[in-house]
Scaffold this motif. Structure first.
Motif, PDB file in Angstrom:
ATOM      1  N   HIS A 261       0.833  -1.204   0.000  1.00 33.38           N
ATOM      2  CA  HIS A 261       0.000   0.000   0.000  1.00 33.38           C
ATOM      3  C   HIS A 261       0.869   1.257   0.000  1.00 33.38           C
TER       4      HIS A 261
ATOM      5  N   LYS B 118       0.119   4.584   0.540  1.00 33.84           N
ATOM      6  CA  LYS B 118      -0.038   5.532   1.650  1.00 33.84           C
ATOM      7  C   LYS B 118       0.416   4.957   2.988  1.00 33.84           C
ATOM      8  N   LEU B 119       0.131   3.693   3.207  1.00 35.32           N
ATOM      9  CA  LEU B 119       0.434   3.081   4.500  1.00 35.32           C
ATOM     10  C   LEU B 119       1.810   2.429   4.552  1.00 35.32           C
ATOM     11  N   ASP B 120       2.437   2.229   3.396  1.00 39.69           N
ATOM     12  CA  ASP B 120       3.759   1.614   3.302  1.00 39.69           C
ATOM     13  C   ASP B 120       3.806   0.271   4.032  1.00 39.69           C
TER      14      ASP B 120
ATOM     15  N   THR C  93      -5.551  12.347  10.182  1.00 40.26           N
ATOM     16  CA  THR C  93      -4.714  12.946   9.136  1.00 40.26           C
ATOM     17  C   THR C  93      -5.149  14.402   8.986  1.00 40.26           C
TER      18      THR C  93
ATOM     19  N   GLU D 119      -2.461   3.108  -6.309  1.00 39.24           N
ATOM     20  CA  GLU D 119      -2.578   3.029  -4.855  1.00 39.24           C
ATOM     21  C   GLU D 119      -1.490   2.153  -4.232  1.00 39.24           C
TER      22      GLU D 119
END
Length: 175
Positions: free
Chosen positions: A63, A65-67, A117, A144
């Motif tokens: 992912h 954004k979440l790495d 966020t 994404e």
């Protein structure tokens, strides 16, 4: 078997299953925006554990954004059909051209905290997971994700230590 409209049927087998299902049931019953993506409320999401044709591996996405390595899935965005959302997200995020449901029933439920966020307050994702099997198509990374990988079920812990992902291996082993 227990049923929730917009979610489907589930047969809880463990105390964790029973607890998560009870919380999901209460949330859907009391929250009129349960399937929306309102940044002020928690919401239902749909996820897909996509197994390889031989059912020995699961498709994970790294992912962006979440790495982190996770199963495919996403927000319902107003669609009150978690299974449809899970399958739609699996197609969009994998590039596969054909996947099939292993069972129409809910495979797992995982309720997890999403931190605040700049655009959203902290909230919960009531993640409803379904089990699929890949049948055709080549993998294609979406915007994404950083990457996609077929991860052998016996090697999941090399990609993640997230209990919410490792549950797929454990539940499949239990039958």
């Amino acid at each position: 078997m227990q049923f929730i409209d917009g979610i489907g049927q589930f047969a809880p087998k463990t105390e964790r299953d029973r607890s998560e299902w009870a919380k999901l049931s209460a949330f859907v019953a009391q929250e009129p925006k349960a399937f929306d993506r309102d940044p002020k409320t928690s919401h239902v999401t749909g996820s897909a554990f996509v197994l390889s044709a031989d059912r020995n591996s699961v498709l994970l996405t790294h992912h962006a954004k979440l790495d982190r390595w996770l199963q495919l899935g996403g927000h319902c965005d107003g669609i009150a059909d978690a299974r449809f959302v899970a399958q739609k997200e699996a197609y969009e995020e994998s590039g596969l051209s054909r996947i099939s449901l292993v069972s129409p029933d809910v495979f797992d439920v995982d309720i997890h905290h999403i931190p605040e966020t700049p655009k959203e307050c902290a909230h919960l994702h009531y993640d409803v997971r379904f089990l699929f099997q890949a049948e055709a198509g080549a993998l294609a990374v979406s915007e994404e994700s950083h990457a996609l990988a077929w991860v052998p079920l016996d090697a999941l812990e090399h990609y993640t230590d997230a209990r919410s992902v490792l549950v797929v291996r454990d539940k499949i082993r239990q039958g």
